[in-house]
Write an enzyme that holds these catalytic residues in place. Structure first.
Site, short mmCIF file in Angstrom:
data_model
loop_
_atom_site.label_atom_id
_atom_site.label_comp_id
_atom_site.label_asym_id
_atom_site.label_seq_id
_atom_site.Cartn_x
_atom_site.Cartn_y
_atom_site.Cartn_z
N CYS A 99 0.83 -1.21 0.00
CA CYS A 99 0.00 0.00 0.00
C CYS A 99 0.87 1.26 0.00
O CYS A 99 1.73 1.42 0.87
CB CYS A 99 -0.92 0.00 1.21
SG CYS A 99 -1.97 1.48 1.30
N ASN A 200 1.28 -7.72 -11.42
CA ASN A 200 0.28 -6.68 -11.18
C ASN A 200 0.83 -5.34 -11.65
O ASN A 200 2.00 -5.04 -11.46
CB ASN A 200 -0.06 -6.64 -9.68
CG ASN A 200 -1.04 -5.54 -9.31
OD1 ASN A 200 -0.83 -4.83 -8.34
ND2 ASN A 200 -2.11 -5.38 -10.07
#
Length: 332
Positions: A99, A200
């Protein structure tokens, strides 16, 4: 066989979005938004709030498994929460080391832990030891914090800690979501570790997927903003891999998803401001996947009443011009 995972996008991919996108097809499993573990062992209702699918075998309404994602810096506390999540029915635990949020990183969580590979090792090891052997433990990382100097060390630390799977967002924390994604680093990580790996970052179209696959050498991919912008992206990718012509969504189909989303939001008793904000947020991201979304967003951005939003979206859905299928537009 290609595996596709719906990304855990905080503040966006809640259980409602998981339900809608998994029903469109193409995905193999989902991951919850992160549950921030900082000071305590959470009671059951916290896990149920983030993952109501726990009440139904931890699967979406269409049957896709949902992993529970945890984030924090205290290995023992993360292990305790992971064990409880498994008791409640979680089929797997994912750990967030990626994050980029400033708030999160100021509190020694998320991507800030990438500054020291030992952080990752001790957390993964504690979570692995806390849950039964048959429960998979995975982790998601970025290529680094300020730079990519430790990208291999961090990946190896996750594996050595006992994780069964690694997902890598192909950018550093400081690079955020700015293109490009550095898929070439994924190939180097894949060669350096023995556990399966998911790629990703910056997969907006089938062509992006093809390029990422060819450069990274991965067979598993996590779709985030690309799947929000183009809700049938996963289905298009699976059709491409099968050598089939996908059944593409029209803009009218997409508007139908949004109208269902409003209905799901209303079931939870959320405020009108919250419902309207979530719809506008989704339409804004769709501007990168569907050309009509730009005009739609301009039309609805000042609307506050949910009933008015529904009326406008329904009018557009009934417009014959929007019932033709289209290819998703490339991200800017």
């Amino acid at each position: 066989m290609t595996q596709l995972v719906l990304a855990p996008m905080e503040g966006l991919v809640d259980w409602r979005v998981r339900q809608l996108l998994s029903a469109v097809g193409g995905f193999d499993h989902c991951v919850t938004e992160f549950i921030r573990v900082s000071q305590t062992l959470f009671p059951a209702h916290v896990f149920y709030r983030y993952c109501p699918e726990l009440h139904q075998g931890c699967k979406t309404a269409s049957g896709l498994p949902v992993l529970v994602q945890l984030m924090g810096h205290d290995p023992e506390l993360l292990g305790e929460n992971a064990a409880f999540a498994v008791e409640l029915g979680a089929p797997g635990i994912d750990i967030n080391f990626g994050c980029p949020s400033k708030t999160v990183n100021k509190r020694e969580a998320g991507a800030s832990l990438l500054k020291c590979p030992e952080n990752l090792y001790h957390i993964v090891k504690a979570v692995r030891a806390a849950v039964p052997d048959h429960i998979p433990v995975s982790a998601k990382i970025r290529l680094g914090y300020a730079d990519k100097e430790l990208f291999l060390e961090n990946a190896r630390a996750v594996e050595e800690g006992g994780a069964q799977h690694l997902t890598v967002h192909a950018r550093t924390k400081m690079e955020g979501y700015k293109p490009p994604a550095h898929w070439e680093y994924l190939a180097r990580i894949r060669e350096a570790i023995s556990i399966p790996m998911t790629a990703n970052g910056e997969i907006w179209t089938v062509e992006d997927y093809r390029r990422c696959r060819d450069i990274s050498g991965c067979t598993s991919f996590m779709l985030g903003r690309g799947a929000i912008a183009c809700p049938d992206l996963a289905a298009r990718i699976k059709a491409f891999e099968a050598g089939q012509e996908p059944v593409k969504q029209s803009w009218s189909d997409v508007l139908g998803l949004l109208l269902t989303y409003i209905d799901l939001l209303a079931q939870d008793g959320t405020t009108e401001n919250h419902q309207a904000g979530r719809i506008k947020q989704w339409v804004a991201l769709m501007r990168k996947g569907h050309a009509p979304a730009a005009q739609c967003f301009d039309d609805i951005k000042r609307i506050r009443a949910v009933s008015e939003l529904q009326e406008k979206l329904q009018q557009d859905r009934d417009n014959p011009a929007y019932q033709r299928t289209e290819d998703p537009i490339a991200a800017e």
